[in-house]
Design a protein around this motif. Sequence first.
Motif, PDB file in Angstrom:
ATOM      1  N   GLN A   1      -9.970  -0.576   7.868  1.00  0.00           N
ATOM      2  CA  GLN A   1      -8.862  -0.866   6.961  1.00  0.00           C
ATOM      3  C   GLN A   1      -9.362  -1.532   5.686  1.00  0.00           C
ATOM      4  OE1 GLN A   1      -5.604   0.187   7.592  1.00  0.00           O
ATOM      5  NE2 GLN A   1      -5.555  -0.264   5.403  1.00  0.00           N
ATOM      6  N   TYR A   2     -10.325  -2.461   5.808  1.00  0.00           N
ATOM      7  CA  TYR A   2     -10.907  -3.098   4.621  1.00  0.00           C
ATOM      8  C   TYR A   2     -11.550  -2.054   3.708  1.00  0.00           C
ATOM      9  CZ  TYR A   2     -10.312  -7.753   6.710  1.00  0.00           C
ATOM     10  OH  TYR A   2      -9.804  -8.909   7.245  1.00  0.00           O
ATOM     11  N   MET A   3     -12.289  -1.124   4.318  1.00  0.00           N
ATOM     12  CA  MET A   3     -12.946  -0.083   3.525  1.00  0.00           C
ATOM     13  C   MET A   3     -11.932   0.799   2.803  1.00  0.00           C
ATOM     14  SD  MET A   3     -16.137   1.191   5.901  1.00  0.00           S
ATOM     15  CE  MET A   3     -17.658   0.254   5.972  1.00  0.00           C
ATOM     16  N   ILE A   4     -10.875   1.172   3.506  1.00  0.00           N
ATOM     17  CA  ILE A   4      -9.851   2.017   2.894  1.00  0.00           C
ATOM     18  C   ILE A   4      -9.157   1.285   1.758  1.00  0.00           C
ATOM     19  CG2 ILE A   4      -7.614   3.121   3.313  1.00  0.00           C
ATOM     20  CD1 ILE A   4      -8.620   3.813   6.121  1.00  0.00           C
ATOM     21  N   ASP A   5      -8.815   0.015   1.978  1.00  0.00           N
ATOM     22  CA  ASP A   5      -8.165  -0.773   0.919  1.00  0.00           C
ATOM     23  C   ASP A   5      -9.074  -0.919  -0.293  1.00  0.00           C
ATOM     24  OD1 ASP A   5      -5.999  -1.025   2.566  1.00  0.00           O
ATOM     25  OD2 ASP A   5      -6.482  -3.066   3.247  1.00  0.00           O
ATOM     26  N   ALA A   6     -10.383  -1.161  -0.024  1.00  0.00           N
ATOM     27  CA  ALA A   6     -11.337  -1.290  -1.133  1.00  0.00           C
ATOM     28  C   ALA A   6     -11.465   0.029  -1.884  1.00  0.00           C
ATOM     29  CB  ALA A   6     -12.697  -1.742  -0.610  1.00  0.00           C
ATOM     30  N   GLY A   7     -11.544   1.144  -1.140  1.00  0.00           N
ATOM     31  CA  GLY A   7     -11.661   2.453  -1.776  1.00  0.00           C
ATOM     32  C   GLY A   7     -10.463   2.770  -2.649  1.00  0.00           C
ATOM     33  N   ASN A   8      -9.262   2.424  -2.185  1.00  0.00           N
ATOM     34  CA  ASN A   8      -8.068   2.645  -3.005  1.00  0.00           C
ATOM     35  C   ASN A   8      -8.059   1.745  -4.232  1.00  0.00           C
ATOM     36  OD1 ASN A   8      -6.873   4.676  -1.414  1.00  0.00           O
ATOM     37  ND2 ASN A   8      -6.066   3.167   0.031  1.00  0.00           N
ATOM     38  N   GLU A   9      -8.602   0.539  -4.067  1.00  0.00           N
ATOM     39  CA  GLU A   9      -8.658  -0.386  -5.205  1.00  0.00           C
ATOM     40  C   GLU A   9      -9.649   0.113  -6.261  1.00  0.00           C
ATOM     41  OE1 GLU A   9      -7.531  -3.900  -7.235  1.00  0.00           O
ATOM     42  OE2 GLU A   9      -6.718  -3.045  -5.374  1.00  0.00           O
ATOM     43  N   PHE A  10     -10.799   0.595  -5.829  1.00  0.00           N
ATOM     44  CA  PHE A  10     -11.797   1.105  -6.769  1.00  0.00           C
ATOM     45  C   PHE A  10     -11.377   2.441  -7.373  1.00  0.00           C
ATOM     46  CE2 PHE A  10     -15.057  -1.276  -3.992  1.00  0.00           C
ATOM     47  CZ  PHE A  10     -14.792  -2.457  -4.659  1.00  0.00           C
ATOM     48  N   GLY A  11     -10.547   3.162  -6.629  1.00  0.00           N
ATOM     49  CA  GLY A  11     -10.087   4.453  -7.115  1.00  0.00           C
ATOM     50  C   GLY A  11     -10.552   5.573  -6.208  1.00  0.00           C
ATOM     51  N   PRO A  12      -9.611   6.280  -5.535  1.00  0.00           N
ATOM     52  CA  PRO A  12     -10.020   7.366  -4.653  1.00  0.00           C
ATOM     53  C   PRO A  12     -10.677   8.521  -5.381  1.00  0.00           C
ATOM     54  CG  PRO A  12      -7.602   7.100  -4.690  1.00  0.00           C
ATOM     55  CD  PRO A  12      -8.162   6.042  -5.536  1.00  0.00           C
ATOM     56  N   GLY A  13     -10.507   8.576  -6.718  1.00  0.00           N
ATOM     57  CA  GLY A  13     -11.142   9.634  -7.497  1.00  0.00           C
ATOM     58  C   GLY A  13     -12.582   9.347  -7.838  1.00  0.00           C
ATOM     59  N   THR A  14     -13.037   8.107  -7.580  1.00  0.00           N
ATOM     60  CA  THR A  14     -14.439   7.764  -7.837  1.00  0.00           C
ATOM     61  C   THR A  14     -15.279   8.076  -6.609  1.00  0.00           C
ATOM     62  OG1 THR A  14     -14.240   5.497  -7.019  1.00  0.00           O
ATOM     63  CG2 THR A  14     -13.661   5.888  -9.339  1.00  0.00           C
ATOM     64  N   ALA A  15     -16.564   8.297  -6.847  1.00  0.00           N
ATOM     65  CA  ALA A  15     -17.444   8.647  -5.729  1.00  0.00           C
ATOM     66  C   ALA A  15     -17.513   7.520  -4.701  1.00  0.00           C
ATOM     67  CB  ALA A  15     -18.846   8.978  -6.240  1.00  0.00           C
ATOM     68  N   TYR A  16     -17.665   6.265  -5.195  1.00  0.00           N
ATOM     69  CA  TYR A  16     -17.774   5.129  -4.272  1.00  0.00           C
ATOM     70  C   TYR A  16     -16.453   4.886  -3.548  1.00  0.00           C
ATOM     71  CZ  TYR A  16     -18.821   0.414  -2.593  1.00  0.00           C
ATOM     72  OH  TYR A  16     -19.014  -0.692  -1.804  1.00  0.00           O
ATOM     73  N   GLY A  17     -15.364   4.942  -4.287  1.00  0.00           N
ATOM     74  CA  GLY A  17     -14.068   4.740  -3.658  1.00  0.00           C
ATOM     75  C   GLY A  17     -13.782   5.789  -2.606  1.00  0.00           C
ATOM     76  N   ASN A  18     -14.095   7.037  -2.934  1.00  0.00           N
ATOM     77  CA  ASN A  18     -13.875   8.132  -1.983  1.00  0.00           C
ATOM     78  C   ASN A  18     -14.734   7.950  -0.732  1.00  0.00           C
ATOM     79  OD1 ASN A  18     -13.065  10.491  -0.828  1.00  0.00           O
ATOM     80  ND2 ASN A  18     -13.883  11.843  -2.403  1.00  0.00           N
ATOM     81  N   ALA A  19     -15.997   7.528  -0.943  1.00  0.00           N
ATOM     82  CA  ALA A  19     -16.902   7.313   0.195  1.00  0.00           C
ATOM     83  C   ALA A  19     -16.395   6.187   1.087  1.00  0.00           C
ATOM     84  CB  ALA A  19     -18.310   7.005  -0.299  1.00  0.00           C
ATOM     85  N   LEU A  20     -15.903   5.107   0.475  1.00  0.00           N
ATOM     86  CA  LEU A  20     -15.369   3.993   1.262  1.00  0.00           C
ATOM     87  C   LEU A  20     -14.175   4.432   2.106  1.00  0.00           C
ATOM     88  CD1 LEU A  20     -15.534   0.974  -1.221  1.00  0.00           C
ATOM     89  CD2 LEU A  20     -16.632   1.118   1.022  1.00  0.00           C
ATOM     90  N   ILE A  21     -13.315   5.224   1.521  1.00  0.00           N
ATOM     91  CA  ILE A  21     -12.138   5.695   2.250  1.00  0.00           C
ATOM     92  C   ILE A  21     -12.552   6.549   3.446  1.00  0.00           C
ATOM     93  CG2 ILE A  21     -10.116   7.199   2.097  1.00  0.00           C
ATOM     94  CD1 ILE A  21      -9.752   6.205  -0.781  1.00  0.00           C
ATOM     95  N   LYS A  22     -13.509   7.447   3.217  1.00  0.00           N
ATOM     96  CA  LYS A  22     -13.956   8.305   4.313  1.00  0.00           C
ATOM     97  C   LYS A  22     -14.645   7.490   5.406  1.00  0.00           C
ATOM     98  CE  LYS A  22     -14.238  12.565   1.634  1.00  0.00           C
ATOM     99  NZ  LYS A  22     -13.077  13.130   2.355  1.00  0.00           N
ATOM    100  N   CYS A  23     -15.452   6.492   5.011  1.00  0.00           N
ATOM    101  CA  CYS A  23     -16.079   5.611   6.004  1.00  0.00           C
ATOM    102  C   CYS A  23     -15.014   4.825   6.775  1.00  0.00           C
ATOM    103  CB  CYS A  23     -17.045   4.638   5.326  1.00  0.00           C
ATOM    104  SG  CYS A  23     -18.589   5.389   4.773  1.00  0.00           S
ATOM    105  N   GLY A  24     -14.018   4.341   6.043  1.00  0.00           N
ATOM    106  CA  GLY A  24     -12.948   3.580   6.686  1.00  0.00           C
ATOM    107  C   GLY A  24     -12.175   4.404   7.691  1.00  0.00           C
TER     108      GLY A  24
END
Length: 366
Positions: A99-122
């Motif tokens: 959940q932390y990873m998904i929240d961070a990915g949404n905060e950074f932006g799901p359209g960014t590479a890092y944000g997208n990676a965090l969401i997928k890891c989460g």
Amino acid sequence: MNIMDFNVKKLAADAGTFLSRAVQFTEEKLGQAEKTELDAHLENLLGKAECTKLWTEKIMKQTEVLLQPNPNARIEEFVYEKLDRKAPSRMNNPELLGQYMIDAGNEFGPGTAYGNALIKCGETQKRIGTADRELIQTSAINFLTPLRNFIEGDYKTITKERKLLQNKRLDLDAAKTRLKKAKVAEARAASEQEVRITQSEFDRQAEITRLLLEGISSTHAHHLRCLNDFVEAQMTYYAQCYQYMLDLQKQLGSFPSTFLSNNNQSSSTPVQSVSAPSVLASAPASLPSVSNSIVTSGISELKSSSGSRKARVLYDYDAANSSELSLLADEVITVYSIPGMDSDWLMGERGNQKGKVPITYLELLN
């Protein structure tokens, strides 16, 4: 005789029996009285029962630690169980991390590479958390509960009957002692009758205890089946986790080393695919391969020809400049190569739009 008189006499008799047993036990410990020994078979059964109880408790407690490492959570679950109430549902550690990873990915932006990676890891971590819950639930029902039922049920019955056997033996040996000390013929006759009665009660209780103890072999057979269920639950859990991480590894292996959409600087250096752990090298051949050789050969063929191919976009990609084409995950575009183009890029077309796209974001279609 009224009820009060009966109760008084019963209490007096019980007190006399208790005192007689206490004297006999003390004299045995001091070596001043003989002790009737149990037969070897019964002694072996008693030892097997004690050993089973000891190791069942240790295995049960350590399994609980394995499934729930947090001691405070274990205590809380124990209290709720004793109160016959359901413990409140809380996120486990993988779910919380996810959940932390998904929240961070949404905060950074799901359209960014890092944000997208965090969401997928989460998302993967949360799936592992769900599998962990299933492992705990299955293990509790199929493994821990039968072990606990033995400790709190069968072994308590064995302990109760064993204690009765010990009391019957003390009564028998106390009667034998009184027979030895009897001098008068009338007293000897009464003592002999008492010995016969106590011997019969002791033999009957020994038989009851023996039958219960022989059930330990059936207990072992039952616990063996429960152990197989526990191993199967672990196997399912670890296989699920392996597959989840394998899928995630393939996805993360396609991300470039420089997050273009975060720093708005173009880079043509892709990150190397995450290599599989060395332990997987010895895995059975039937396990999925993490090699990208098929994808690599497909792109090589495309670059060496003048044709075009359809490709599915793996991740969102924001163009760094006007020469590049922005991408959306799961869309299908047309790709081709042009002479002199960087080896890590292809030309992509979507309708009237065209531009460079990184090959690590693409999956070529047949």
